[in-house]
Write an enzyme that holds these catalytic residues in place. Sequence first.
Site, mmCIF file in Angstrom:
data_model
loop_
_atom_site.group_PDB
_atom_site.id
_atom_site.type_symbol
_atom_site.label_atom_id
_atom_site.label_comp_id
_atom_site.label_asym_id
_atom_site.label_seq_id
_atom_site.Cartn_x
_atom_site.Cartn_y
_atom_site.Cartn_z
ATOM 1 N N GLU A 50 -7.087 1.934 -7.710
ATOM 2 C CA GLU A 50 -6.663 1.960 -6.300
ATOM 3 C C GLU A 50 -5.904 0.679 -5.921
ATOM 4 O O GLU A 50 -4.835 0.745 -5.317
ATOM 5 C CB GLU A 50 -7.879 2.112 -5.379
ATOM 6 C CG GLU A 50 -8.595 3.451 -5.484
ATOM 7 C CD GLU A 50 -7.724 4.632 -5.120
ATOM 8 O OE1 GLU A 50 -6.638 4.446 -4.541
ATOM 9 O OE2 GLU A 50 -8.117 5.766 -5.433
ATOM 10 N N ASN A 54 -1.868 0.393 -5.157
ATOM 11 C CA ASN A 54 -1.354 -0.115 -3.881
ATOM 12 C C ASN A 54 -0.282 -1.180 -4.087
ATOM 13 O O ASN A 54 0.730 -1.194 -3.387
ATOM 14 C CB ASN A 54 -2.494 -0.684 -3.032
ATOM 15 C CG ASN A 54 -3.241 0.412 -2.295
ATOM 16 O OD1 ASN A 54 -2.816 1.559 -2.259
ATOM 17 N ND2 ASN A 54 -4.374 0.052 -1.707
ATOM 18 N N ARG A 109 0.264 10.604 0.281
ATOM 19 C CA ARG A 109 -0.775 9.596 0.088
ATOM 20 C C ARG A 109 -1.949 9.945 0.999
ATOM 21 O O ARG A 109 -1.779 10.339 2.134
ATOM 22 C CB ARG A 109 -0.239 8.188 0.365
ATOM 23 C CG ARG A 109 0.980 7.857 -0.514
ATOM 24 C CD ARG A 109 0.940 6.457 -1.052
ATOM 25 N NE ARG A 109 -0.306 6.112 -1.679
ATOM 26 C CZ ARG A 109 -0.629 6.402 -2.948
ATOM 27 N NH1 ARG A 109 0.212 7.046 -3.712
ATOM 28 N NH2 ARG A 109 -1.783 6.041 -3.441
HETATM 29 N N1 LIG Z 1 -0.856 -4.346 -1.853
HETATM 30 C C1 LIG Z 1 -0.415 -3.875 -0.665
HETATM 31 N N2 LIG Z 1 0.748 -4.354 -0.129
HETATM 32 C C2 LIG Z 1 1.213 -3.872 1.051
HETATM 33 N N3 LIG Z 1 0.595 -2.933 1.792
HETATM 34 C C3 LIG Z 1 -0.555 -2.417 1.317
HETATM 35 C C4 LIG Z 1 -1.126 -2.861 0.077
HETATM 36 N N4 LIG Z 1 -2.285 -2.182 -0.124
HETATM 37 C C5 LIG Z 1 -2.429 -1.369 0.928
HETATM 38 N N5 LIG Z 1 -1.404 -1.495 1.812
HETATM 39 C C6 LIG Z 1 -1.272 -0.786 3.104
HETATM 40 O O1 LIG Z 1 -2.537 -0.238 3.460
HETATM 41 C C7 LIG Z 1 -2.437 1.189 3.666
HETATM 42 C C8 LIG Z 1 -3.726 1.884 3.240
HETATM 43 O O2 LIG Z 1 -3.943 1.772 1.829
HETATM 44 P P1 LIG Z 1 -4.830 2.884 1.099
HETATM 45 O O3 LIG Z 1 -6.144 2.979 1.780
HETATM 46 O O4 LIG Z 1 -4.853 2.553 -0.354
HETATM 47 O O5 LIG Z 1 -4.034 4.247 1.354
HETATM 48 P P2 LIG Z 1 -2.653 4.800 0.712
HETATM 49 O O6 LIG Z 1 -2.331 3.966 -0.491
HETATM 50 O O7 LIG Z 1 -2.969 6.215 0.364
HETATM 51 O O8 LIG Z 1 -1.602 4.673 1.773
HETATM 52 C C9 LIG Z 1 -1.211 1.591 2.884
HETATM 53 O O9 LIG Z 1 -0.631 2.783 3.381
HETATM 54 C C10 LIG Z 1 -0.296 0.371 3.052
HETATM 55 O O10 LIG Z 1 0.375 0.412 4.293
HETATM 56 MG MG LIG Z 2 -3.706 3.396 -1.905
#
Ligand SMILES: Nc1ncnc2c1ncn2[C@@H]1O[C@H](COP(=O)(O)OP(=O)(O)O)[C@@H](O)[C@H]1O
Ligand SMILES: [Mg+2]
Lengths: 146, 109
Positions: A50, A54, A109
């Site tokens: 996960e 990301n 997503r």
């Molecule tokens: N490493 C990262 N860099 C930038 N934004 C991030 C990062 N990790 C998460 N995010 C932000 O947090 C939101 C939620 O992440 P997550 O719970 O993993 O859901 P998803 O990946 O399905 O969108 C993402 O949609 C993104 O906007």
């Molecule tokens: Mg994610």
Amino acid sequence: MKKRPVNEMKLTLPALPENEAVARGCVSQFVSRADPTVTELADIRCAVSEAVTNSVVHAYGNTPGLIYINARLYEDGRLTVQITDRGCGIPDVALAMTPLYTTDSGGERSGMGFAIMQSFTDGLKVSSRVGGGTRVFMEKYLKRQP
Amino acid sequence: MDMLTFSEKNGELTAKISGELDHFLASDVRGRIDDMMARKMPSALILDISGVTFMDSSGLGLIMGRYTACKSRGASFRLHGADSRAMKILELAGLSGVIQTGSTAKGGV
Ligand SMILES: Nc1ncnc2c1ncn2[C@@H]1O[C@H](COP(=O)(O)OP(=O)(O)O)[C@@H](O)[C@H]1O
Ligand SMILES: [Mg+2]
């Protein structure tokens, strides 16, 4: 007094989709040395996947970037994994961590990444700075085999 | 080896996914499933994940996306072969009661 880790791994990978499997595979191999249960190992693989996904999907947009992974194992069975990128950062971390929240508009997503990391580990800390990057720190206590 | 295979029976389309269903594999199979749906216009899509050895929230995104796509085109959607790990992820998202699941790919060959 802070205990020193009994084993440590540092891994730097380009933020490419094919490296999601490489990252969780390497951490899984590293943890296997500590005799985790099947469930513990599956939890760790998923949580690492996960965080790395990301960084691949959200952090760098279409520009190349790196993902830094640091895993540590301690004598008492504590595992810590830190996954860092130097990408775009998250403006509101609390909001981003809300289950089902996603900034993706493509409808592909689930917004469940952070919720899974939370549920599959014993501790999760996320720090981020817009324009600076994101650091995900997770820990898990492996039940020591008798 | 192809991680995606299709079969048809009684106007229902089964898409069987094998391997590690992460963001990498999900991005590959997504478009191919949607293309096949548009071509065959089945009354139901059955996503068979009995051959999936790993799944994370990107796999969940693929399931949710196909569920929504089926709903909007009036086709029904079923998920087959979800193991306890996949079920746990569906439960976390509150979908275990929403998406119809089964243990074997009855709609397949
Ligand atoms: N490493 C990262 N860099 C930038 N934004 C991030 C990062 N990790 C998460 N995010 C932000 O947090 C939101 C939620 O992440 P997550 O719970 O993993 O859901 P998803 O990946 O399905 O969108 C993402 O949609 C993104 O906007
Ligand atoms: Mg994610």
